[in-house]
Design a protein around this motif. Structure first.
Motif, short mmCIF file in Angstrom:
data_model
loop_
_atom_site.label_atom_id
_atom_site.label_comp_id
_atom_site.label_asym_id
_atom_site.label_seq_id
_atom_site.Cartn_x
_atom_site.Cartn_y
_atom_site.Cartn_z
N PHE A 12 22.17 72.90 -26.95
CA PHE A 12 22.24 74.11 -27.77
C PHE A 12 22.08 75.36 -26.91
O PHE A 12 22.79 76.35 -27.11
N ALA A 13 21.18 75.34 -25.96
CA ALA A 13 20.97 76.51 -25.10
C ALA A 13 22.21 76.81 -24.27
O ALA A 13 22.51 77.98 -24.01
N GLY A 14 22.93 75.80 -23.87
CA GLY A 14 24.14 76.00 -23.09
C GLY A 14 25.25 76.71 -23.85
O GLY A 14 26.12 77.35 -23.26
N MET A 15 25.19 76.64 -25.16
CA MET A 15 26.22 77.28 -25.98
C MET A 15 26.25 78.79 -25.80
O MET A 15 27.31 79.40 -25.88
N SER A 17 23.18 68.24 -16.36
CA SER A 17 23.23 69.70 -16.43
C SER A 17 21.85 70.26 -16.07
O SER A 17 20.83 69.59 -16.27
N PRO A 18 21.82 71.48 -15.55
CA PRO A 18 20.53 72.07 -15.15
C PRO A 18 19.58 72.22 -16.34
O PRO A 18 20.01 72.49 -17.47
N GLU A 19 18.30 72.05 -16.08
CA GLU A 19 17.29 72.25 -17.12
C GLU A 19 17.31 73.70 -17.59
O GLU A 19 17.71 74.60 -16.86
N VAL A 20 16.86 73.88 -18.82
CA VAL A 20 16.82 75.19 -19.45
C VAL A 20 15.38 75.46 -19.89
O VAL A 20 14.70 74.54 -20.37
N ALA A 21 14.94 76.68 -19.72
CA ALA A 21 13.58 77.03 -20.17
C ALA A 21 13.42 76.74 -21.65
O ALA A 21 14.31 77.03 -22.45
N ASN A 22 12.32 76.12 -22.00
CA ASN A 22 11.97 75.81 -23.39
C ASN A 22 12.95 74.85 -24.08
O ASN A 22 13.05 74.86 -25.30
N GLU A 23 13.63 74.02 -23.32
CA GLU A 23 14.63 73.15 -23.92
C GLU A 23 14.04 72.17 -24.92
O GLU A 23 14.67 71.87 -25.95
N LEU A 24 12.84 71.68 -24.68
CA LEU A 24 12.23 70.76 -25.65
C LEU A 24 11.94 71.48 -26.96
O LEU A 24 12.24 70.97 -28.05
N LYS A 25 11.39 72.67 -26.86
CA LYS A 25 11.10 73.46 -28.06
C LYS A 25 12.40 73.79 -28.82
O LYS A 25 12.46 73.66 -30.05
N ILE A 26 13.43 74.17 -28.09
CA ILE A 26 14.72 74.47 -28.71
C ILE A 26 15.27 73.24 -29.42
O ILE A 26 15.77 73.33 -30.55
N GLY A 27 15.16 72.09 -28.77
CA GLY A 27 15.65 70.84 -29.37
C GLY A 27 14.95 70.52 -30.67
O GLY A 27 15.59 70.16 -31.67
#
Length: 160
Positions: free
Chosen positions: A44-47, A61-71
């Motif tokens: 979702f963050a990559g969008m 793909s590279p990790e994104v800040a707060n990706e777990l929270k976003i998920g």
């Protein structure tokens, strides 16, 4: 409008929470892994940067800040949207006198969102065709969405 939003949120959260409890039960009893919500968050963050498909797999793909929270947020937001679809089609009155069939129908139809949008976008292929065991993954998807439907129905019985 308030009732529509109110019941969509409650029923969507209830259905999603039961799905999460089901996943946890499968993990502790059968050792099955739970959904990788950090990877869903990464997708979702990559969008926001225009990346809708991760052909080499989302894990590469590279990790994104707060990706777990976003998920996790998106997991519950989508559950609310699916509940809103149920109430849009069958009306808010369904929340007051729920029957199981509409919830089951929405639960089964929403399997398609995972099979044809999420999974291909994350690089797992249509209907998990690139997963190590696509048949098992598909069965887990269908059963999970039936559990989500049960959760929406039970929540409507409780709050309606």
């Amino acid at each position: 409008m308030f009732a529509f939003i109110f019941y969509s949120v409650l029923i969507g959260i209830g259905g999603t929470a039961l799905l999460d409890l089901w996943a946890h039960l499968l993990k502790i009893t059968l050792g099955l892994p739970t959904a990788p919500w950090h990877l869903v968050g990464r997708w979702f963050a990559g969008m926001r940067n225009g990346q809708y498909v991760h052909r080499n797999g989302i894990a590469n793909s590279p990790e994104v800040a707060n990706e777990l929270k976003i998920g996790w947020i998106m997991h519950y937001a989508i559950g609310v949207l699916f509940a809103a679809a149920l109430l849009f089609i069958w009306g808010v009155q369904w929340a007051h006198t729920p029957t199981f069939f509409p919830a089951l129908l929405v639960g089964l139809v929403t399997v398609g969102a995972g099979w044809f949008i999420l999974q291909p976008g994350m690089g797992v292929g249509v209907a998990c065709s690139n997963a190590p065991n696509p048949t098992v993954a598909r069965l887990q998807n269908v059963v999970g969405h039936v559990v989500f439907a049960i959760g929406m129905y039970w929540t409507a019985l409780l709050v309606g």
